[in-house]
Design a protein around this motif. Structure first.
Motif, PDB file in Angstrom:
ATOM      1  N   PRO A 153       0.798  -1.247   0.000  1.00  0.00           N
ATOM      2  CA  PRO A 153       0.000   0.000   0.000  1.00  0.00           C
ATOM      3  C   PRO A 153       0.829   1.295   0.000  1.00  0.00           C
ATOM      4  O   PRO A 153       0.283   2.369  -0.271  1.00  0.00           O
ATOM      5  CB  PRO A 153      -0.819  -0.119   1.288  1.00  0.00           C
ATOM      6  CG  PRO A 153      -0.814  -1.561   1.634  1.00  0.00           C
ATOM      7  CD  PRO A 153       0.526  -2.065   1.184  1.00  0.00           C
ATOM      8  N   THR A 154       2.114   1.212   0.318  1.00  0.00           N
ATOM      9  CA  THR A 154       2.933   2.433   0.365  1.00  0.00           C
ATOM     10  C   THR A 154       3.059   3.032  -1.030  1.00  0.00           C
ATOM     11  O   THR A 154       3.507   2.372  -1.966  1.00  0.00           O
ATOM     12  CB  THR A 154       4.338   2.138   0.921  1.00  0.00           C
ATOM     13  OG1 THR A 154       4.214   1.505   2.200  1.00  0.00           O
ATOM     14  CG2 THR A 154       5.134   3.421   1.089  1.00  0.00           C
ATOM     15  N   GLN A 155       2.667   4.293  -1.164  1.00  0.00           N
ATOM     16  CA  GLN A 155       2.721   4.948  -2.476  1.00  0.00           C
ATOM     17  C   GLN A 155       4.155   5.346  -2.818  1.00  0.00           C
ATOM     18  O   GLN A 155       5.014   5.461  -1.950  1.00  0.00           O
ATOM     19  CB  GLN A 155       1.824   6.184  -2.471  1.00  0.00           C
ATOM     20  CG  GLN A 155       0.341   5.847  -2.256  1.00  0.00           C
ATOM     21  CD  GLN A 155      -0.531   7.081  -2.294  1.00  0.00           C
ATOM     22  OE1 GLN A 155      -0.523   7.840  -3.259  1.00  0.00           O
ATOM     23  NE2 GLN A 155      -1.286   7.295  -1.228  1.00  0.00           N
ATOM     24  N   ASP A 156       4.390   5.583  -4.109  1.00  0.00           N
ATOM     25  CA  ASP A 156       5.749   5.865  -4.577  1.00  0.00           C
ATOM     26  C   ASP A 156       6.351   7.089  -3.892  1.00  0.00           C
ATOM     27  O   ASP A 156       7.530   7.090  -3.518  1.00  0.00           O
ATOM     28  CB  ASP A 156       5.762   6.059  -6.102  1.00  0.00           C
ATOM     29  CG  ASP A 156       5.568   4.741  -6.845  1.00  0.00           C
ATOM     30  OD1 ASP A 156       5.736   3.674  -6.210  1.00  0.00           O
ATOM     31  OD2 ASP A 156       5.250   4.777  -8.041  1.00  0.00           O
ATOM     32  N   TRP A 157       5.569   8.170  -3.731  1.00  0.00           N
ATOM     33  CA  TRP A 157       6.092   9.387  -3.106  1.00  0.00           C
ATOM     34  C   TRP A 157       6.521   9.123  -1.660  1.00  0.00           C
ATOM     35  O   TRP A 157       7.494   9.698  -1.173  1.00  0.00           O
ATOM     36  CB  TRP A 157       5.069  10.522  -3.167  1.00  0.00           C
ATOM     37  CG  TRP A 157       3.800  10.277  -2.392  1.00  0.00           C
ATOM     38  CD1 TRP A 157       2.644   9.739  -2.862  1.00  0.00           C
ATOM     39  CD2 TRP A 157       3.575  10.544  -0.994  1.00  0.00           C
ATOM     40  NE1 TRP A 157       1.704   9.651  -1.852  1.00  0.00           N
ATOM     41  CE2 TRP A 157       2.256  10.146  -0.695  1.00  0.00           C
ATOM     42  CE3 TRP A 157       4.363  11.078   0.019  1.00  0.00           C
ATOM     43  CZ2 TRP A 157       1.699  10.262   0.566  1.00  0.00           C
ATOM     44  CZ3 TRP A 157       3.810  11.199   1.294  1.00  0.00           C
ATOM     45  CH2 TRP A 157       2.491  10.793   1.562  1.00  0.00           C
ATOM     46  N   GLU A 158       5.783   8.238  -0.978  1.00  0.00           N
ATOM     47  CA  GLU A 158       6.121   7.897   0.398  1.00  0.00           C
ATOM     48  C   GLU A 158       7.352   6.991   0.442  1.00  0.00           C
ATOM     49  O   GLU A 158       8.203   7.112   1.332  1.00  0.00           O
ATOM     50  CB  GLU A 158       4.924   7.211   1.059  1.00  0.00           C
ATOM     51  CG  GLU A 158       5.045   7.058   2.556  1.00  0.00           C
ATOM     52  CD  GLU A 158       3.803   6.453   3.185  1.00  0.00           C
ATOM     53  OE1 GLU A 158       3.783   6.314   4.423  1.00  0.00           O
ATOM     54  OE2 GLU A 158       2.872   6.078   2.446  1.00  0.00           O
ATOM     55  N   LYS A 159       7.466   6.107  -0.526  1.00  0.00           N
ATOM     56  CA  LYS A 159       8.652   5.242  -0.595  1.00  0.00           C
ATOM     57  C   LYS A 159       9.919   6.068  -0.778  1.00  0.00           C
ATOM     58  O   LYS A 159      10.999   5.697  -0.283  1.00  0.00           O
ATOM     59  CB  LYS A 159       8.499   4.227  -1.737  1.00  0.00           C
ATOM     60  CG  LYS A 159       7.503   3.112  -1.439  1.00  0.00           C
ATOM     61  CD  LYS A 159       7.458   2.081  -2.559  1.00  0.00           C
ATOM     62  CE  LYS A 159       6.507   0.942  -2.208  1.00  0.00           C
ATOM     63  NZ  LYS A 159       6.445  -0.090  -3.275  1.00  0.00           N
TER      64      LYS A 159
END
Length: 698
Positions: free
Chosen positions: A373-379
């Motif tokens: 569920p972690t979005q790319d911007w958060e990664k």
């Protein structure tokens, strides 16, 4: 009424520690704090230390039990005596914390010559298992450091190699010069152990700890009768009830026992075992069990009160790379408490309301990266955190791409830290202030918000990057681009910005209109000057409330000058920038503050004239509220014709523009045409990529 809390700390070994049970790279401890509700600043601290595969409270419900203790702390004195029988580390942490609290909460629980710094405790030097060369180097280092008693862990490498090491020591140091203790951690089998002890005996071994595994009482008792080397029981004591300890001592009758309060349930429990041993003429000494300095300090203070003349096993505090700094120090094989030294606290990182120590944050970051569920911007945030904590000295970043394709460069972490501290100090932020990250962590501005928070102990909340980032509540610090601020004002009004005490704006210029809208706000808003190569900004100018200025004030260590083309030259050795020539055209005031007039790469040559478009844009921004820029397009007569690109639908013509500028700028500098574009291409920092629009011209 009492209050209590705990913090987990994952300790990391400087060098992996080898034992017969395996290699230790990390070890968990929990710091328990207790205080009285009416005196919240005076806190007692205790440590619950766990050793994997050894502590009986190395179990999945350990923290659950710790939480129960905290929730029931006010009934502590009424707890069932067996409540913590299976959790000796927690029992010890509670005993330690209450003793510290009742003695003023200063980590001094026994007022002795030791805690006054006048007397030390003789200790042994510990030699970890490993290769022959590794163990040999450790032995030489300990002897050179003045140790006259060393404990060597054996049982992990070939017995013949271990024997060779011991012979090497004895060739140079006899029994009067150096006492040798061995710790087998149960490495030998009952069938082979006696023969091996007979081989070791001629080397003058003081004692051997736990030569066979615990809970073999009959075999151990027989060994203690026949052994040519005195045997010290260690693991044998772990997990026994008081009545079982007495039975074990009567059955085995060892020459020595070793007390580890963390594994036995604390000082009171250990003292009872000492009494039982002394009644049976069994000698003893005290050893730490890889506690951090909190637990080691308490054990050392208690040990001093016992007045045991043997060297004690209290030298493990230096094996961790992230231990808490303490007044404990080793000098010539003695452990001292230096009251002139101060305690440090474990460094904690707060991300979106969660507290982590360094290694917990690393593990959490790994989980977030692998979490679907972690979005790319958060990664990108957690990928950078892992990069920040890795062993490399540099960070790879991308330039903004405003004057060409974004390119990678490498910045030193120590320079990034220095820049971060400069910003925090200049804005007068303090430890615990809340910072908001709403810029992409892919680029330097977002990365530096993370660095500032990690380095300067800010609480960092993050939200999805975009022109209109979402946040709730008040913050002390945030960074935006001017285009983000414009969109926030358009949708939410300027009052939303006043929820943030200190705002820095960077990435592009601030229009006259935007600056006017921000000028009346009561919070501190700074326009920054810098670039990726300078690790974001090296100068600030205030554009809100008092002390507004058109001039940027550089950091005190930054030295500025210009060349013959009035291009700004930056000299900032503290971050590795030396005589860097920028594309920015500037002028200085009498205090060496500077104002940006334009950029050399934006200069337009038209009819042999050099035209600075930024000067025209500054005037036009009073007329045009939409995003726009002035540019030069190829033209046969003049070489370049001055035009205006405006984002959006047409709402005025070139005659209106020329009439507005008339009298404000030279006639030759008036734009000749207007082009309307649906949407401008921008870099992630908010800069318009001007050259992209030549393709829109027929």
């Amino acid at each position: 009424m009492y209050k209590a809390s705990f913090t987990k700390h994952t300790l990391k070994f400087k060098i992996p520690g080898g034992t017969s049970r395996g290699i230790l790279k990390t070890k968990d401890s929990w710091y328990l704090e207790i205080w009285e509700e009416e005196k919240p600043t005076i806190k007692g601290i205790g440590e619950a230390s766990i050793i994997k595969n050894l502590s009986i409270d190395d179990r999945v419900d350990f923290e659950e039990k710790l939480i129960w203790c905290i929730n029931n702390i006010n009934s502590y004195s009424n707890w069932n005596r067996d409540e913590l029988q299976e959790f000796p580390a927690i029992k010890f942490a509670l005993e330690m914390a209450f003793m510290d609290l009742h003695n003023g909460g200063n980590n001094v629980i026994f007022d002795t010559e030791f805690t006054k710094g006048r007397k030390g405790i003789f200790i042994n030097g510990l030699i970890w298992m490993g290769s022959y060369e590794f163990m040999r180097d450790q032995i030489i280092d300990k002897i050179d450091s003045g140790f006259r008693c060393i404990k060597i862990k054996i049982g992990a490498i070939n017995f013949e190699e271990e024997l060779s090491l011991l012979k090497m020591i004895r060739e140079e140091f006899d029994e009067d010069q150096l006492e040798l203790r061995l710790d087998a951690n149960g490495a030998f089998s009952p069938s082979e152990v006696l023969e091996k002890l007979k081989i070791l005996a001629p080397l003058g071994i003081h004692s051997i700890e736990q030569p066979i595994k615990q809970k073999q009482w009959v075999e151990m008792a027989n060994l203690c009768k026949l052994t040519p080397i005195p045997i010290a029981l260690d693991e044998e004591l772990i997990g026994l009830k008081p009545e079982e300890v007495q039975k074990m001592l009567d059955t085995i009758n060892p020459q020595y026992i070793i007390l580890k309060p963390s594994l036995l349930g604390g000082f009171e429990a250990s003292k009872k075992i000492i009494t039982l041993a002394e009644e049976r003429n069994i000698n003893w000494w005290v050893t730490s069990a890889l506690e951090a300095n909190i637990g080691l300090n308490a054990i050392a203070q208690w040990t001093y009160t016992l007045k045991n003349p043997l060297p004690q096993g209290l030298g493990t505090g230096k094996v961790f790379s992230n231990n808490i700094k303490s007044p404990l120090e080793i000098n010539n094989a003695k452990l001292y408490y230096n009251p002139q030294k101060k305690w440090s606290k474990i460094k904690k990182y707060n991300i979106n309301g969660q507290n982590f120590d360094k290694y917990e944050l690393i593990e959490y970051s790994k989980l977030k990266l692998n979490d679907i569920p972690t979005q790319d911007w958060e990664k990108q945030i957690f990928s950078f955190i892992l990069e920040w904590f890795n062993e490399n000295d540099t960070i790879k970043v991308l330039t903004s791409g405003s004057t060409g394709k974004a390119k990678p460069i490498f910045l030193k972490k120590k320079h990034m830290e220095y820049s971060a501290k400069n910003t925090i100090n200049l804005i007068n932020l303090k430890k615990g202030d809340k910072a908001l990250l709403c810029l992409p962590a892919e680029y330097i501005a977002g990365k530096m918000m993370i660095v500032r928070s990690l380095t300067c102990d800010l609480q960092l909340d993050y939200t999805k990057p975009g022109l209109n980032p979402m946040w709730k509540g008040n913050y002390q610090f945030a960074a935006f681009t001017p285009s983000m601020i414009s969109k926030i004002i358009e949708i939410k009004g300027t009052n939303k910005l006043e929820e943030i005490d200190n705002i820095i704006l960077g990435g592009s210029s601030v229009s006259v209109q935007l600056e006017k809208e921000l000028s009346h706000l009561s919070n501190n808003i700074f326009h920054t000057y810098g670039m990726t190569e300078t690790i974001t900004h090296i100068a600030l100018r205030k554009i809100s409330t008092n002390n507004k200025s058109d001039y940027f004030t550089p950091f005190s260590e930054v030295k500025l000058s210009t060349n013959k083309n009035s291009q700004l030259i930056i000299d900032y050795p503290k971050i590795g920038v030396n005589k860097m020539i920028t594309n920015d055209i500037v002028k200085f005031d009498e205090h060496n503050n500077f104002k940006i007039l334009g950029r050399t790469d934006n200069i337009i040559i038209s009819g042999a004239l050099k035209i600075n478009p930024e000067l025209i844009e500054r005037e036009l921004s009073k007329l045009i509220k939409e995003d726009f820029f002035v540019f030069g397009i190829p033209e046969t007569t003049l070489g370049n014709k001055l035009v205006v690109f405006v984002q959006g639908k047409p709402n005025f013509n070139i005659i209106e523009v020329q009439n507005f500028l008339g009298g404000k700028i030279k006639k030759q500098f008036l734009p000749k045409e207007i082009f309307y574009i649906d949407s401008f291409d921008k870099t992630l920092s908010g800069k318009t990529i001007r050259k992209n629009y030549l393709k829109n011209i027929d």
